[in-house]
Design a protein around this motif. Sequence first.
Motif, PDB file in Angstrom:
ATOM      1  N   LEU A 429       0.829  -1.206   0.000  1.00  0.00           N
ATOM      2  CA  LEU A 429       0.000   0.000   0.000  1.00  0.00           C
ATOM      3  C   LEU A 429       0.864   1.256   0.000  1.00  0.00           C
ATOM      4  O   LEU A 429       0.539   2.255  -0.669  1.00  0.00           O
ATOM      5  CB  LEU A 429      -0.922  -0.002   1.220  1.00  0.00           C
ATOM      6  CG  LEU A 429      -2.182   0.864   1.144  1.00  0.00           C
ATOM      7  CD1 LEU A 429      -3.069   0.432  -0.014  1.00  0.00           C
ATOM      8  CD2 LEU A 429      -2.959   0.791   2.450  1.00  0.00           C
ATOM      9  N   TYR A 430       1.979   1.212   0.713  1.00  0.00           N
ATOM     10  CA  TYR A 430       2.908   2.345   0.732  1.00  0.00           C
ATOM     11  C   TYR A 430       3.502   2.580  -0.663  1.00  0.00           C
ATOM     12  O   TYR A 430       3.599   3.728  -1.123  1.00  0.00           O
ATOM     13  CB  TYR A 430       4.031   2.096   1.736  1.00  0.00           C
ATOM     14  CG  TYR A 430       5.130   3.145   1.675  1.00  0.00           C
ATOM     15  CD1 TYR A 430       4.980   4.362   2.328  1.00  0.00           C
ATOM     16  CD2 TYR A 430       6.289   2.923   0.932  1.00  0.00           C
ATOM     17  CE1 TYR A 430       5.973   5.332   2.256  1.00  0.00           C
ATOM     18  CE2 TYR A 430       7.280   3.885   0.852  1.00  0.00           C
ATOM     19  CZ  TYR A 430       7.125   5.088   1.517  1.00  0.00           C
ATOM     20  OH  TYR A 430       8.103   6.047   1.434  1.00  0.00           O
ATOM     21  N   ARG A 431       3.883   1.501  -1.338  1.00  0.00           N
ATOM     22  CA  ARG A 431       4.474   1.636  -2.673  1.00  0.00           C
ATOM     23  C   ARG A 431       3.470   2.218  -3.657  1.00  0.00           C
ATOM     24  O   ARG A 431       3.831   3.034  -4.523  1.00  0.00           O
ATOM     25  CB  ARG A 431       4.969   0.270  -3.153  1.00  0.00           C
ATOM     26  CG  ARG A 431       6.185  -0.241  -2.391  1.00  0.00           C
ATOM     27  CD  ARG A 431       6.416  -1.717  -2.649  1.00  0.00           C
ATOM     28  NE  ARG A 431       6.747  -1.989  -4.042  1.00  0.00           N
ATOM     29  CZ  ARG A 431       6.723  -3.200  -4.589  1.00  0.00           C
ATOM     30  NH1 ARG A 431       6.352  -4.244  -3.857  1.00  0.00           N
ATOM     31  NH2 ARG A 431       7.067  -3.382  -5.848  1.00  0.00           N
ATOM     32  N   ILE A 432       2.223   1.795  -3.530  1.00  0.00           N
ATOM     33  CA  ILE A 432       1.178   2.351  -4.402  1.00  0.00           C
ATOM     34  C   ILE A 432       1.032   3.851  -4.150  1.00  0.00           C
ATOM     35  O   ILE A 432       0.950   4.652  -5.087  1.00  0.00           O
ATOM     36  CB  ILE A 432      -0.162   1.627  -4.168  1.00  0.00           C
ATOM     37  CG1 ILE A 432      -0.074   0.171  -4.648  1.00  0.00           C
ATOM     38  CG2 ILE A 432      -1.306   2.348  -4.889  1.00  0.00           C
ATOM     39  CD1 ILE A 432      -1.262  -0.684  -4.228  1.00  0.00           C
ATOM     40  N   GLY A 433       1.025   4.248  -2.883  1.00  0.00           N
ATOM     41  CA  GLY A 433       0.916   5.666  -2.540  1.00  0.00           C
ATOM     42  C   GLY A 433       2.108   6.471  -3.014  1.00  0.00           C
ATOM     43  O   GLY A 433       1.959   7.605  -3.498  1.00  0.00           O
TER      44      GLY A 433
END
Length: 455
Positions: A429-433
């Motif tokens: 989720l962090y990488r997507i953000g």
Amino acid sequence: FFFVSSMPIWSKGGDATDSLVHEFTVGDDYLFDREIASYDILGSIAHATMLGECGLISAEDQSTLVKGLQTLHKEYDQKVWTVEETDEDVHSKVEGLLIERLGEPGKRLHTGRSRNDQVMTAIRLWQKNKLIDVALATLEAANALCEQAQRYEFHPLPGYTHMQRGMPSSVGQFFGAHATALMENTVMLHASYSLADHCPLGSGAGYGVGLPLNRERTSGLLGFEGAVRIAMADSNSRGKIESCMLDALSAVINDLSRFAADMVFFTTSECQFFTIASGYTTGSSIMPQKKNWDLFELMRGRTSRFLGLRTGLSAVNIGLVSGYNRDVQDTKAIAIEGVKIIEGCLAIMPKAVRSLEPVRANIEAALTPDLYATDEAYKLVREQGMPFRDAYCQVGRNIAQLTTPDHDATVKDRTHTGSTGNLQLDSLLYRIGWERTQWVEKQKALHAAWDRLLA
């Protein structure tokens, strides 16, 4: 609409094209010019500004042209005018309107450029804008999938190989895998954006022009960050850069197609692993009981259509000699149609994904004891020190004796990175953000450059 039919930009008077020739050479191209009209005007504003700064037109003519073009841009957005079938292209339309309204200054706009570099510039601006839109939409779909993965992280689900149930998986792993695939496609989208981030304006018909243009200036005004290149390389890149864009988009739509295929399979009467919210299925004209998940079937079908466009776009450039060839006119329509297909698929994806819910009873019924055969073999390896091949054979000879373990415990027991008990969804989720932030920054910088041209 307020219609003004324009003469072709190349007309010298008394050289009108035969109506059949006009129909064949223009065809429906004017419709696709409507997609790039606003970008074409941005290119013209930058070009007129540069011509004035270089002393190739007077400061007064520069100011008149820029203001006239800004007005045309605003009017186009307000649907005051459009590109008509009687217009050869948007370039002829815009120049005709400027000459009609401004007189002599309008005749100076085309100084130092060809329609070849003019249309390439508009297409590159359109490409950059659309790549940003598609990247953000792709990441939104990935985010929706990741949210569902977190929501159902340890919910069991059969894992399939050869379309046969093989071993236990989880709903979290299913959604998380598809989220990862979509997120990683931004690597190709970044590469495609980088290829499109070179300004071809000033390359003329492919060999430069005999005027002291400041190509770096127009490039900067339009928000291009790549270096200005050899003029002939710019000309030869038409079709190639668009093809690279569809290559990048094909990675996205192929992943959407795989997810769609999974959903079609998992929601058959034989599986019934998921439900979807009301409004996301359609009915049958003859069978009252039917609820069809055909949005996912159409997503697969649209992927096939996209592949046809991608193949056609690549084929246009095969065998072309260097320099401009009118074959490449058709690459514009193919690229625009391809982007529209993927935009449609990405628009529906997040909403559909967020409305999905697993049906635990049906899933548990499919988690039969034989799916845990490999786990039983590993149990012998871990508890008795038995070589895996011996454990494999022993379990294989006694499949009928297997019993069903605790489904949830099995999911959580797989703790190596990437397995059902350790999906590292927070990191995903962090990488997507983080990726989303990169694309938003590109968008802000690009649109800020265009806002300055229109101010």
